[in-house]
Design a protein around this motif. Structure first.
Motif, PDB file in Angstrom:
ATOM      1  N   GLN A 145       0.832  -1.207   0.000  1.00  6.14           N
ATOM      2  CA  GLN A 145       0.000   0.000   0.000  1.00  6.14           C
ATOM      3  C   GLN A 145       0.868   1.260   0.000  1.00  6.14           C
ATOM      4  N   THR A 146       2.062   1.162   0.549  1.00  3.86           N
ATOM      5  CA  THR A 146       2.986   2.293   0.584  1.00  3.86           C
ATOM      6  C   THR A 146       3.690   2.493  -0.747  1.00  3.86           C
ATOM      7  N   VAL A 147       4.078   1.402  -1.377  1.00  5.94           N
ATOM      8  CA  VAL A 147       4.957   1.462  -2.549  1.00  5.94           C
ATOM      9  C   VAL A 147       4.197   1.691  -3.855  1.00  5.94           C
ATOM     10  N   ILE A 148       3.012   1.080  -3.979  1.00  5.51           N
ATOM     11  CA  ILE A 148       2.300   1.084  -5.263  1.00  5.51           C
ATOM     12  C   ILE A 148       1.679   2.448  -5.552  1.00  5.51           C
ATOM     13  N   ASP A 149       1.868   2.914  -6.781  1.00  3.46           N
ATOM     14  CA  ASP A 149       1.187   4.112  -7.283  1.00  3.46           C
ATOM     15  C   ASP A 149       0.128   3.652  -8.281  1.00  3.46           C
ATOM     16  N   PRO A 150      -1.139   3.526  -7.865  1.00  2.00           N
ATOM     17  CA  PRO A 150      -2.165   2.991  -8.756  1.00  2.00           C
ATOM     18  C   PRO A 150      -2.570   3.952  -9.870  1.00  2.00           C
ATOM     19  N   THR A 151      -2.119   5.210  -9.790  1.00  4.00           N
ATOM     20  CA  THR A 151      -2.457   6.157 -10.853  1.00  4.00           C
ATOM     21  C   THR A 151      -1.617   5.939 -12.104  1.00  4.00           C
ATOM     22  N   ARG A 152      -0.529   5.185 -11.968  1.00  4.36           N
ATOM     23  CA  ARG A 152       0.279   4.850 -13.141  1.00  4.36           C
ATOM     24  C   ARG A 152      -0.374   3.719 -13.912  1.00  4.36           C
ATOM     25  N   ALA A 153      -0.380   3.845 -15.206  1.00  2.62           N
ATOM     26  CA  ALA A 153      -1.047   2.853 -16.047  1.00  2.62           C
ATOM     27  C   ALA A 153      -0.416   1.479 -15.867  1.00  2.62           C
ATOM     28  N   GLN A 154      -1.267   0.457 -15.814  1.00  2.00           N
ATOM     29  CA  GLN A 154      -0.844  -0.937 -15.779  1.00  2.00           C
ATOM     30  C   GLN A 154       0.111  -1.241 -14.616  1.00  2.00           C
ATOM     31  N   ALA A 155      -0.195  -0.669 -13.458  1.00  2.00           N
ATOM     32  CA  ALA A 155       0.615  -0.947 -12.267  1.00  2.00           C
ATOM     33  C   ALA A 155       0.638  -2.448 -12.021  1.00  2.00           C
ATOM     34  N   LEU A 194      -5.435  -4.927  -3.555  1.00  2.00           N
ATOM     35  CA  LEU A 194      -6.004  -3.837  -2.767  1.00  2.00           C
ATOM     36  C   LEU A 194      -5.199  -2.549  -2.886  1.00  2.00           C
ATOM     37  N   ALA A 195      -3.992  -2.641  -3.443  1.00  2.00           N
ATOM     38  CA  ALA A 195      -3.223  -1.431  -3.735  1.00  2.00           C
ATOM     39  C   ALA A 195      -3.555  -0.891  -5.124  1.00  2.00           C
ATOM     40  N   GLY A 196      -4.424  -1.581  -5.837  1.00  3.41           N
ATOM     41  CA  GLY A 196      -4.818  -1.125  -7.165  1.00  3.41           C
ATOM     42  C   GLY A 196      -3.922  -1.611  -8.279  1.00  3.41           C
ATOM     43  N   ALA A 197      -3.109  -2.633  -8.015  1.00  9.73           N
ATOM     44  CA  ALA A 197      -2.199  -3.173  -9.018  1.00  9.73           C
ATOM     45  C   ALA A 197      -2.705  -4.530  -9.500  1.00  9.73           C
ATOM     46  N   THR A 198      -2.059  -5.036 -10.546  1.00 10.95           N
ATOM     47  CA  THR A 198      -2.381  -6.342 -11.102  1.00 10.95           C
ATOM     48  C   THR A 198      -1.216  -7.288 -10.856  1.00 10.95           C
ATOM     49  N   PRO A 199      -1.469  -8.461 -10.263  1.00 10.07           N
ATOM     50  CA  PRO A 199      -0.373  -9.409 -10.045  1.00 10.07           C
ATOM     51  C   PRO A 199       0.035 -10.097 -11.352  1.00 10.07           C
ATOM     52  N   TYR A 200       1.320 -10.346 -11.465  1.00  9.51           N
ATOM     53  CA  TYR A 200       1.837 -11.215 -12.528  1.00  9.51           C
ATOM     54  C   TYR A 200       2.483 -12.404 -11.824  1.00  9.51           C
ATOM     55  N   TYR A 201       2.050 -13.601 -12.183  1.00 11.64           N
ATOM     56  CA  TYR A 201       2.482 -14.813 -11.495  1.00 11.64           C
ATOM     57  C   TYR A 201       3.619 -15.459 -12.270  1.00 11.64           C
ATOM     58  N   ALA A 202       4.817 -15.400 -11.701  1.00  4.98           N
ATOM     59  CA  ALA A 202       6.000 -15.973 -12.345  1.00  4.98           C
ATOM     60  C   ALA A 202       6.202 -17.383 -11.806  1.00  4.98           C
ATOM     61  N   PRO A 203       6.016 -18.417 -12.642  1.00  8.05           N
ATOM     62  CA  PRO A 203       5.977 -19.792 -12.129  1.00  8.05           C
ATOM     63  C   PRO A 203       7.329 -20.309 -11.685  1.00  8.05           C
ATOM     64  N   SER A 204       7.308 -21.074 -10.603  1.00  2.00           N
ATOM     65  CA  SER A 204       8.521 -21.764 -10.168  1.00  2.00           C
ATOM     66  C   SER A 204       8.812 -22.895 -11.142  1.00  2.00           C
ATOM     67  N   ASP A 205      10.083 -23.239 -11.252  1.00  2.00           N
ATOM     68  CA  ASP A 205      10.524 -24.239 -12.219  1.00  2.00           C
ATOM     69  C   ASP A 205      11.207 -25.379 -11.466  1.00  2.00           C
ATOM     70  N   PRO A 206      10.638 -26.594 -11.502  1.00  2.00           N
ATOM     71  CA  PRO A 206      11.275 -27.715 -10.811  1.00  2.00           C
ATOM     72  C   PRO A 206      12.714 -27.949 -11.259  1.00  2.00           C
ATOM     73  N   ALA A 207      13.016 -27.607 -12.515  1.00  2.00           N
ATOM     74  CA  ALA A 207      14.378 -27.799 -13.031  1.00  2.00           C
ATOM     75  C   ALA A 207      15.366 -26.818 -12.416  1.00  2.00           C
ATOM     76  N   LEU A 208      14.847 -25.757 -11.775  1.00  2.00           N
ATOM     77  CA  LEU A 208      15.694 -24.744 -11.141  1.00  2.00           C
ATOM     78  C   LEU A 208      15.547 -24.813  -9.618  1.00  2.00           C
ATOM     79  N   ASN A 209      15.337 -26.020  -9.095  1.00  2.00           N
ATOM     80  CA  ASN A 209      15.150 -26.193  -7.652  1.00  2.00           C
ATOM     81  C   ASN A 209      13.932 -25.412  -7.169  1.00  2.00           C
ATOM     82  N   PHE A 210      12.931 -25.299  -8.043  1.00  2.00           N
ATOM     83  CA  PHE A 210      11.684 -24.596  -7.772  1.00  2.00           C
ATOM     84  C   PHE A 210      11.867 -23.084  -7.628  1.00  2.00           C
ATOM     85  N   ASN A 211      12.992 -22.554  -8.076  1.00  2.00           N
ATOM     86  CA  ASN A 211      13.108 -21.106  -8.197  1.00  2.00           C
ATOM     87  C   ASN A 211      12.463 -20.656  -9.506  1.00  2.00           C
TER      88      ASN A 211
END
Length: 404
Positions: A107-117, A135-152
């Protein structure tokens, strides 16, 4: 009402409750839950004693910035644990547990007035990341873990267009639920991306003190110092006493890092009413200044995982994690939801379906709508060893009887 509330997803345990509603567990077996990651080892006596001797603190309002003694204790622990030198007055801030702080930080960091936060988070993930972003007005992007990278996460798989709109990146190391630790090469890559696109990194490190190898997990601030970034630009680390010291009910942790960001975070928290009780501060000082109870706690987890993991490995794809108190196991047949439901019905053991901890994300190869938690379960080995062993033996019997 705030219209953003309608974007929130049901919490994993709400979904689990719905899944189990029509199930009648086998009464032959007493219930065992490996579902919730709530520490159940005994609270150290030194913490209880400090609480008992600090009742006079209830007579005064606590300061949001915390007592100097607490900030000094937090900074001292960071130096002993990671070799990181902090200014306790400007680079450390006590918080009421990492969960509360992670949410408020967005809630402190996000600026929801910027497009496509945009907020980037690992997938699977701790659901507070998602809720905080929405709730900060942003959209999450889900970056999948990779079993080949030790789930990183393979950070190269995140499109440049996503990074260009990213304002906040959540990193979880050691990871929940995977137990993976972010390596130095990834930190170097993430710092370079942060410098290029200007986003803030929130490093959630609340499982850092439960590990199974000689070398402790690398921390975000530690990585920054080793890479010559001693100002911690756009980096804030979050840690907690809940797992380290078995005090989840105390709600105590701290954040540390970029002084400019923490100045704004303190301003937000002052209005938010997030001051830590003086009693809890006194007990927290005692906890951060003592390492003996942490070593003993870690030894209990090591013994427990050493006993349980090989037993389950006879019938499941599971291995010792880097850190944390979860096992992240693949289920035979690949249906994690059915596995959890039928295990409860037949053997009265609760586990959490991995798909409940993840979202159908973006591309992995040519697959759309892939849920990287599907086909796995999370088992929290938080109970005493005997109870965890009993649960493991029931799971082994369940799998063998289901796949004769």
């Amino acid at each position: 009402m705030n219209p953003l509330l309608s974007r929130l997803q049901p919490y994993p345990f709400e979904r689990l409750k719905q899944l189990f509603a029509p199930v009648t567990p086998n009464p032959t077996y007493p219930p065992i839950s490996l579902g919730i990651g709530e520490p159940r080892h005994a609270t150290p006596a030194l913490v209880l004693d400090a609480l008992a001797h600090a009742t006079q603190a209830l007579a005064a309002y606590p300061a949001t910035a915390g007592l100097p003694a607490l900030r000094d204790a937090c900074a001292g622990w960071m130096q002993r644990r990671y070799g990181v030198v902090l200014n306790a007055a400007t680079q450390v801030l006590p918080v009421n547990g990492s969960r509360e702080a992670l949410f408020a930080f967005a809630q402190t960091v996000i600026d929801p007035t910027r497009a496509q936060a945009t907020v980037v988070c690992p997938n699977p993930f701790y659901q507070i990341y998602e809720g905080a972003a929405l709730l900060a007005g942003a959209t999450p992007y889900y970056a999948p873990s990779d079993p080949a990278l030790n789930f990183n996460v393979n950070w190269d798989s995140v499109p440049e267009a996503v990074w260009a709109n990213t304002q906040l990146l959540f990193v979880c190391s050691p990871g929940n639920p995977t137990g993976s630790v972010v390596p130095m090469a990834d930190w170097e890559k993430l710092f370079a991306l942060s410098d290029r696109y200007g986003f803030v990194i929130a490093s959630d490190e609340c499982y850092s003190e439960i590990y199974f190898r000689d070398e402790p997990p690398l921390g975000g601030l530690e990585a920054a110092v080793k890479l010559g970034r001693s100002d911690f630009k756009n980096l804030v680390a979050f840690t907690s006493l809940s797992k380290r010291s078995n005090v989840p009910g105390m709600r105590s942790g701290f954040v540390a890092g970029d002084a400019n960001i923490l100045k704004q975070f303190l301003l937000y928290r002052t209005y938010h009413g997030s001051a830590m009780s003086g009693m809890v501060q006194a007990a927290s000082v005692a906890a951060w200044n003592d390492e003996a109870h942490v070593v003993a706690n870690r030894a209990m987890y090591r013994d427990k995982f050493a006993a349980v993991t090989p037993l389950l490995a006879q019938v499941m794809d599971v291995r010792l994690p880097d850190a944390g108190f979860y096992l992240w196991a693949a289920v035979p047949g690949g249906d994690d939801v059915a596995f959890a439901r039928d295990l409860l019905a037949q053997y009265n053991v609760t586990v959490l379906p991995g798909s409940y901890l993840a979202r159908e994300g973006h591309f992995i190869g040519d697959a759309k709508g892939f849920n990287p938690g599907a086909g796995r379960i999370r088992m929290a080995l938080v109970a005493e060893t005997a109870e965890c062993l009993e649960a493991a033996q029931r799971i082994v019997a369940f799998i063998r009887n289901s796949n004769p």
